[in-house]
Design a protein around this motif. Structure first.
Motif, PDB file in Angstrom:
ATOM      1  N   GLY A  14      -3.573   0.508  -2.569  1.00  0.00           N
ATOM      2  CA  GLY A  14      -2.577  -0.488  -2.920  1.00  0.00           C
ATOM      3  C   GLY A  14      -3.154  -1.641  -3.702  1.00  0.00           C
ATOM      4  O   GLY A  14      -4.314  -1.622  -4.122  1.00  0.00           O
ATOM      5  N   SER A  15      -2.319  -2.651  -3.881  1.00  0.00           N
ATOM      6  CA  SER A  15      -2.733  -3.836  -4.628  1.00  0.00           C
ATOM      7  C   SER A  15      -2.017  -5.059  -4.068  1.00  0.00           C
ATOM      8  O   SER A  15      -1.075  -4.941  -3.290  1.00  0.00           O
ATOM      9  CB  SER A  15      -2.418  -3.665  -6.114  1.00  0.00           C
ATOM     10  OG  SER A  15      -1.031  -3.520  -6.297  1.00  0.00           O
ATOM     11  N   ILE A  30       0.847  -1.189   0.000  1.00  0.00           N
ATOM     12  CA  ILE A  30       0.000   0.000   0.000  1.00  0.00           C
ATOM     13  C   ILE A  30       0.884   1.241   0.000  1.00  0.00           C
ATOM     14  O   ILE A  30       2.049   1.200   0.421  1.00  0.00           O
ATOM     15  CB  ILE A  30      -0.964   0.047   1.203  1.00  0.00           C
ATOM     16  CG1 ILE A  30      -0.203   0.022   2.526  1.00  0.00           C
ATOM     17  CG2 ILE A  30      -1.988  -1.074   1.126  1.00  0.00           C
ATOM     18  CD1 ILE A  30      -1.064   0.312   3.745  1.00  0.00           C
ATOM     19  N   TYR A  31       0.294   2.319  -0.468  1.00  0.00           N
ATOM     20  CA  TYR A  31       0.975   3.612  -0.493  1.00  0.00           C
ATOM     21  C   TYR A  31       0.087   4.618   0.230  1.00  0.00           C
ATOM     22  O   TYR A  31      -1.060   4.831  -0.172  1.00  0.00           O
ATOM     23  CB  TYR A  31       1.231   4.069  -1.931  1.00  0.00           C
ATOM     24  CG  TYR A  31       1.947   5.376  -2.008  1.00  0.00           C
ATOM     25  CD1 TYR A  31       3.327   5.431  -1.871  1.00  0.00           C
ATOM     26  CD2 TYR A  31       1.255   6.564  -2.206  1.00  0.00           C
ATOM     27  CE1 TYR A  31       3.999   6.634  -1.937  1.00  0.00           C
ATOM     28  CE2 TYR A  31       1.918   7.773  -2.277  1.00  0.00           C
ATOM     29  CZ  TYR A  31       3.293   7.813  -2.137  1.00  0.00           C
ATOM     30  OH  TYR A  31       3.962   9.008  -2.193  1.00  0.00           O
ATOM     31  N   GLU A  46     -12.211  -3.257  -0.920  1.00  0.00           N
ATOM     32  CA  GLU A  46     -11.319  -4.128  -1.687  1.00  0.00           C
ATOM     33  C   GLU A  46     -12.047  -4.717  -2.888  1.00  0.00           C
ATOM     34  O   GLU A  46     -13.194  -5.144  -2.773  1.00  0.00           O
ATOM     35  CB  GLU A  46     -10.837  -5.292  -0.822  1.00  0.00           C
ATOM     36  CG  GLU A  46     -10.055  -4.893   0.394  1.00  0.00           C
ATOM     37  CD  GLU A  46      -9.728  -6.077   1.270  1.00  0.00           C
ATOM     38  OE1 GLU A  46      -8.974  -6.960   0.820  1.00  0.00           O
ATOM     39  OE2 GLU A  46     -10.246  -6.123   2.397  1.00  0.00           O
ATOM     40  N   LEU A  47     -11.371  -4.752  -4.000  1.00  0.00           N
ATOM     41  CA  LEU A  47     -11.868  -5.412  -5.194  1.00  0.00           C
ATOM     42  C   LEU A  47     -10.918  -6.558  -5.501  1.00  0.00           C
ATOM     43  O   LEU A  47      -9.708  -6.358  -5.608  1.00  0.00           O
ATOM     44  CB  LEU A  47     -11.926  -4.438  -6.376  1.00  0.00           C
ATOM     45  CG  LEU A  47     -12.451  -4.990  -7.683  1.00  0.00           C
ATOM     46  CD1 LEU A  47     -13.902  -5.450  -7.534  1.00  0.00           C
ATOM     47  CD2 LEU A  47     -12.355  -3.937  -8.777  1.00  0.00           C
ATOM     48  N   VAL A  87      -5.665 -11.133  -8.405  1.00  0.00           N
ATOM     49  CA  VAL A  87      -5.162  -9.837  -7.969  1.00  0.00           C
ATOM     50  C   VAL A  87      -6.234  -9.132  -7.146  1.00  0.00           C
ATOM     51  O   VAL A  87      -7.415  -9.467  -7.222  1.00  0.00           O
ATOM     52  CB  VAL A  87      -4.760  -8.942  -9.160  1.00  0.00           C
ATOM     53  CG1 VAL A  87      -3.602  -9.539  -9.939  1.00  0.00           C
ATOM     54  CG2 VAL A  87      -5.942  -8.691 -10.074  1.00  0.00           C
ATOM     55  N   SER A  88      -5.788  -8.139  -6.389  1.00  0.00           N
ATOM     56  CA  SER A  88      -6.724  -7.335  -5.616  1.00  0.00           C
ATOM     57  C   SER A  88      -6.262  -5.884  -5.595  1.00  0.00           C
ATOM     58  O   SER A  88      -5.077  -5.597  -5.746  1.00  0.00           O
ATOM     59  CB  SER A  88      -6.837  -7.864  -4.178  1.00  0.00           C
ATOM     60  OG  SER A  88      -5.617  -7.696  -3.502  1.00  0.00           O
TER      61      SER A  88
END
Length: 182
Positions: free
Chosen positions: A78-79, A68-69, A116-117, A99-100
């Motif tokens: 983030g991802s 995360i940033y 979250e996706l 992925v998320s």
């Protein structure tokens, strides 16, 4: 197989962008910039999860690294990657990868809200007497969550808004989590 509703995806993206634009605190960013010049990678926080479950004829391995940033003191984006393998000897096997994308909102120091996706590919094989059944499909999850944060660790729960008990990889829409970033 469930169809993706693109209107929901557009609405979700609009909400995330709105969070970022409204929450961005220029005063905080300038304070950090004036104290010490920081580079992008110095602010990135890494974390995730790992799971291992072994038993008589049963193996489950899961790994979910993420980063995360922090955009400011309230919002981080983030991802992450998702991967798991499950096998019950001569009966069942499953591999999942995907992925998320995650947005974290900290309205106060001890509370963390999340959006979250998750997009995962599910491959399963079940063996019954002399009949083998294989399924391969994509599964999308849209999670809203809340947790108690203490330092780098958050303990909470998340709820999948797109949960369909007939098509979901998980058995329930509500899932507890422990999230950590360093």
């Amino acid at each position: 197989m469930r169809k993706i509703n693109f209107n929901q995806v557009i609405k979700l993206n609009s909400i995330v962008i709105l969070f970022v634009l409204i929450g961005f605190d220029n005063g905080y960013s300038q304070t950090i910039a004036n104290k010490t010049p920081t580079m992008f990678w110095e602010k990135v926080q890494f974390g995730g999860g790992f799971g291992l479950n072994l038993g008589s004829g049963y193996t489950e391995i899961a790994i979910a690294p993420s980063a995360i940033y922090p955009l400011n003191r309230y919002i981080s984006v983030g991802s992450g990657l998702i991967g798991s393998y499950t096998r019950l000897k001569n009966q069942y096997s499953s591999s999942i990868y995907g992925v998320s994308a995650i947005s974290l909102f900290n309205p106060i120091e001890k509370i963390q809200l999340s959006l979250e996706l998750e997009q995962i590919r599910v491959n399963t094989t079940s063996s019954f007497i002399s009949n083998q059944v294989s399924r391969k499909y994509w599964n999308t999850g849209l999670y809203v969550g809340a947790g108690y944060r203490n330092g780098n660790v958050t303990l909470g729960a998340r709820y999948n808004l797109l949960f369909d008990k007939n098509e979901s990889t998980y058995s329930d829409a509500l899932m507890p989590f422990i999230r950590f970033y360093f």
